[in-house]
Design a protein around this motif. Structure first.
Motif, PDB file in Angstrom:
ATOM      1  N   ALA A 128       0.842  -1.204   0.000  1.00 22.30           N
ATOM      2  CA  ALA A 128       0.000   0.000   0.000  1.00 22.30           C
ATOM      3  C   ALA A 128       0.876   1.253   0.000  1.00 22.30           C
ATOM      4  O   ALA A 128       0.559   2.246  -0.671  1.00 22.30           O
ATOM      5  CB  ALA A 128      -0.924  -0.006   1.213  1.00 22.30           C
ATOM      6  N   ARG A 129       1.985   1.204   0.720  1.00 23.96           N
ATOM      7  CA  ARG A 129       2.901   2.347   0.715  1.00 23.96           C
ATOM      8  C   ARG A 129       3.533   2.539  -0.663  1.00 23.96           C
ATOM      9  O   ARG A 129       3.845   3.673  -1.056  1.00 23.96           O
ATOM     10  CB  ARG A 129       3.982   2.154   1.780  1.00 23.96           C
ATOM     11  N   VAL A 130       3.734   1.443  -1.386  1.00 19.98           N
ATOM     12  CA  VAL A 130       4.235   1.563  -2.765  1.00 19.98           C
ATOM     13  C   VAL A 130       3.262   2.387  -3.597  1.00 19.98           C
ATOM     14  O   VAL A 130       3.654   3.309  -4.329  1.00 19.98           O
ATOM     15  CB  VAL A 130       4.441   0.171  -3.397  1.00 19.98           C
ATOM     16  N   ARG A 131       1.978   2.063  -3.487  1.00 17.30           N
ATOM     17  CA  ARG A 131       0.972   2.801  -4.257  1.00 17.30           C
ATOM     18  C   ARG A 131       0.954   4.279  -3.866  1.00 17.30           C
ATOM     19  O   ARG A 131       0.859   5.168  -4.727  1.00 17.30           O
ATOM     20  CB  ARG A 131      -0.411   2.172  -4.046  1.00 17.30           C
ATOM     21  N   GLU A 132       1.054   4.554  -2.566  1.00 23.63           N
ATOM     22  CA  GLU A 132       1.052   5.943  -2.108  1.00 23.63           C
ATOM     23  C   GLU A 132       2.287   6.693  -2.602  1.00 23.63           C
ATOM     24  O   GLU A 132       2.186   7.859  -3.024  1.00 23.63           O
ATOM     25  CB  GLU A 132       1.003   5.963  -0.576  1.00 23.63           C
ATOM     26  N   ALA A 133       3.446   6.037  -2.550  1.00 26.05           N
ATOM     27  CA  ALA A 133       4.679   6.697  -2.987  1.00 26.05           C
ATOM     28  C   ALA A 133       4.639   6.991  -4.478  1.00 26.05           C
ATOM     29  O   ALA A 133       5.044   8.077  -4.922  1.00 26.05           O
ATOM     30  CB  ALA A 133       5.879   5.815  -2.653  1.00 26.05           C
ATOM     31  N   LEU A 134       4.147   6.052  -5.262  1.00 24.29           N
ATOM     32  CA  LEU A 134       4.076   6.276  -6.713  1.00 24.29           C
ATOM     33  C   LEU A 134       3.061   7.359  -7.045  1.00 24.29           C
ATOM     34  O   LEU A 134       3.269   8.150  -7.974  1.00 24.29           O
ATOM     35  CB  LEU A 134       3.717   4.968  -7.423  1.00 24.29           C
ATOM     36  N   ALA A 135       1.976   7.422  -6.297  1.00 28.70           N
ATOM     37  CA  ALA A 135       0.988   8.484  -6.526  1.00 28.70           C
ATOM     38  C   ALA A 135       1.608   9.852  -6.272  1.00 28.70           C
ATOM     39  O   ALA A 135       1.359  10.811  -7.011  1.00 28.70           O
ATOM     40  CB  ALA A 135      -0.228   8.268  -5.630  1.00 28.70           C
ATOM     41  N   ALA A 136       2.449   9.950  -5.227  1.00 34.45           N
ATOM     42  CA  ALA A 136       3.117  11.223  -4.941  1.00 34.45           C
ATOM     43  C   ALA A 136       4.121  11.572  -6.040  1.00 34.45           C
ATOM     44  O   ALA A 136       4.228  12.739  -6.441  1.00 34.45           O
ATOM     45  CB  ALA A 136       3.820  11.146  -3.588  1.00 34.45           C
ATOM     46  N   LEU A 137       4.839  10.585  -6.553  1.00 36.41           N
ATOM     47  CA  LEU A 137       5.834  10.858  -7.593  1.00 36.41           C
ATOM     48  C   LEU A 137       5.186  11.261  -8.903  1.00 36.41           C
ATOM     49  O   LEU A 137       5.799  11.978  -9.703  1.00 36.41           O
ATOM     50  CB  LEU A 137       6.714   9.625  -7.814  1.00 36.41           C
ATOM     51  N   ARG A 138       3.965  10.809  -9.136  1.00 39.63           N
ATOM     52  CA  ARG A 138       3.290  11.178 -10.396  1.00 39.63           C
ATOM     53  C   ARG A 138       3.014  12.675 -10.474  1.00 39.63           C
ATOM     54  O   ARG A 138       2.776  13.201 -11.572  1.00 39.63           O
ATOM     55  CB  ARG A 138       1.983  10.392 -10.539  1.00 39.63           C
ATOM     56  N   ARG A 139       3.053  13.357  -9.348  1.00 45.35           N
ATOM     57  CA  ARG A 139       2.834  14.809  -9.364  1.00 45.35           C
ATOM     58  C   ARG A 139       4.094  15.574  -9.739  1.00 45.35           C
ATOM     59  O   ARG A 139       4.060  16.798  -9.877  1.00 45.35           O
ATOM     60  CB  ARG A 139       2.324  15.264  -7.995  1.00 45.35           C
ATOM     61  N   ILE A 140       5.218  14.886  -9.896  1.00 46.47           N
ATOM     62  CA  ILE A 140       6.485  15.530 -10.249  1.00 46.47           C
ATOM     63  C   ILE A 140       6.694  15.421 -11.753  1.00 46.47           C
ATOM     64  O   ILE A 140       6.661  14.323 -12.314  1.00 46.47           O
ATOM     65  CB  ILE A 140       7.661  14.868  -9.496  1.00 46.47           C
ATOM     66  N   ASP A 141       6.922  16.543 -12.414  1.00 48.17           N
ATOM     67  CA  ASP A 141       7.082  16.551 -13.864  1.00 48.17           C
ATOM     68  C   ASP A 141       8.545  16.483 -14.295  1.00 48.17           C
ATOM     69  O   ASP A 141       8.867  15.892 -15.319  1.00 48.17           O
ATOM     70  CB  ASP A 141       6.446  17.806 -14.469  1.00 48.17           C
TER      71      ASP A 141
END
Length: 418
Positions: A128-141
């Motif tokens: 679940a933390r993997v999903r949260e971390a990837l969601a946060a990284l998707r906001r970085i361009d």
């Protein structure tokens, strides 16, 4: 390196092996296990079931519970229940009766089920933390920011230290290292890896990641002759997991992680967690590479309108196959412009990314790196990387000069011909 952080850490770390593997049992659970196995020893006379100093993780607990179960079944078989349901004779006239053995067997089974459920919950929480971390990284361009923040994100998954590396024509080159408790140690680990790049071939375990695209688990980092010796000796790592970063079908980099401060040897669950994160990171990097290049093209077109010529950025990280020789001709298909994995490189004057412009604006307001990091919700190390790229791209020797040149460029874009 006599005064280095590595030498200091080595003086405190004798290098002894760590007991256990994978998730460690909480102290309360270890006490419960100790009590249960004490009851097994009392009933059967067997006090050689376990060494408390070694049974510290969930997997070892399952093993010792299974051994206790077999011993109790053996004792129960020697004293069957009578036909009228009464207990058989005690062992040696004073040993356990079947009712006591059966009750203890039930207790062992219940405890084993409980810790198995806990172990699964820990695994699910990590994923679940993997999903949260990837969601946060998707906001970085910007790719440069993404690479730096990826190392921080790896440690949010439950690891203590992380390395993000790239592949450059068959060489393994660390790009960033994150050690949450010790930035200086991170810098020395990074320097050791960069000063001693490893050629990827059959002699190193990471070759399997390039060849097969699968994650790996190294259990004996200090004894394994194939591992990256400069990094192993500088990091003092006992065991680590590594995962490939795959973009457009090619392995373009690696993730490495361990649990040094937890003094925990890693297991297959850790490998699975890092592999899942690495897969998502590859998609995020491919996306950011597109955005970096499109942003550079947009800025360059704007500069042409105002008479300011800016060269297109040159890739630092390549999305071609990692082991191709450098003399290979560039791709001619529609994805040729995607040959970037980091922010624009050293050759020519390159356009600033969106995040670099944000940092530059904060610099113009007089903010320190620490304040910029807080305002943009990124690490201070990432801010330093952005500042370095800004100075290089603007040809400035310090922050004030960079701000001055940026203001001039902004004025030229607002007033054509000025």
């Amino acid at each position: 390196m006599s005064s280095s952080r590595v030498e200091f850490m080595r003086s405190r770390d004798p290098g002894a092996p760590w007991p256990g593997r994978g998730y460690l049992l909480p102290a309360g659970r270890r006490e419960q296990l100790r009590a249960l196995l004490g009851r097994v020893a009392d009933l059967t006379g067997r006090d050689d079931l376990w060494d408390p100093a070694l049974v510290v993780d969930y997997a070892a607990a399952h093993d010792v519970l299974a051994a206790g179960w077999e011993i109790l079944l053996g004792a129960l078989g020697a004293h069957p229940v009578g036909t009228n349901g009464s207990a058989g004779a005690p062992v040696n006239g004073s040993g356990p009766v079947p009712d006591e053995l059966i009750e203890l067997l039930r207790a062992l089974k219940a405890f084993d089920d409980d810790i198995r459920d806990e172990r699964l919950l820990l695994r699910d929480a990590a994923l679940a933390r993997v999903r949260e971390a990837l969601a946060a990284l998707r906001r970085i361009d910007a790719t440069a920011t993404l690479v730096n923040e990826a190392a921080v994100a790896v440690c949010s998954l439950g690891f203590d230290r992380a390395i993000v590396s790239r592949i450059d024509h068959g060489r393994w080159l660390p790009e960033t290292v994150y050690v949450g408790r010790d930035a200086r140690w991170a810098e020395e680990i990074l320097a050791a890896g960069r000063e001693n790049p490893v050629v990827l071939d059959e002699s190193v375990p990471e070759w399997d990641m390039v060849r097969r695209g699968t994650a790996l688990l190294i259990s004996d980092a200090q004894e394994n002759p194939g591992v990256n010796r400069p990094i192993a000796e500088t990091s003092l790592s006992r065991s680590y997991v590594a995962a490939p970063i795959v973009a457009h079908g090619s392995v373009v980099g690696f993730l490495h992680a361990d649990c040094y401060y937890q003094k925990r040897n890693l297991d297959e669950t850790d490998r699975e967690v890092l592999a899942a994160f690495g897969e998502g990171l590859g998609y995020a990097l491919a996306r950011s590479a597109v955005l970096d290049r499109l942003n550079a093209v947009r800025v360059d077109l704007g500069n042409l309108v105002t008479g300011v010529t800016t060269a297109l950025p040159v890739a630092d990280w390549s999305l071609h196959r990692p082991l191709d020789p450098p003399s290979d001709p560039p791709a001619s298909n529609g994805h040729a412009f995607l040959q970037t994995f980091l922010a624009p490189g050293d050759d020519g004057e390159a356009a600033l990314t969106r995040r670099e412009v944000e940092v530059l604006r904060r610099m113009a307001e007089g903010d320190t790196n620490a304040r910029i990091a807080r305002r943009l919700v990124i690490s201070e190390g990432t801010v330093k990387t952005h500042v370095k790229h800004i100075l290089r791209k603007l040809g400035a020797s310090n922050r004030a000069e960079a701000v001055s040149r940026w203001v001039q460029l902004e004025r030229q874009q607002r007033v054509p011909g000025e």
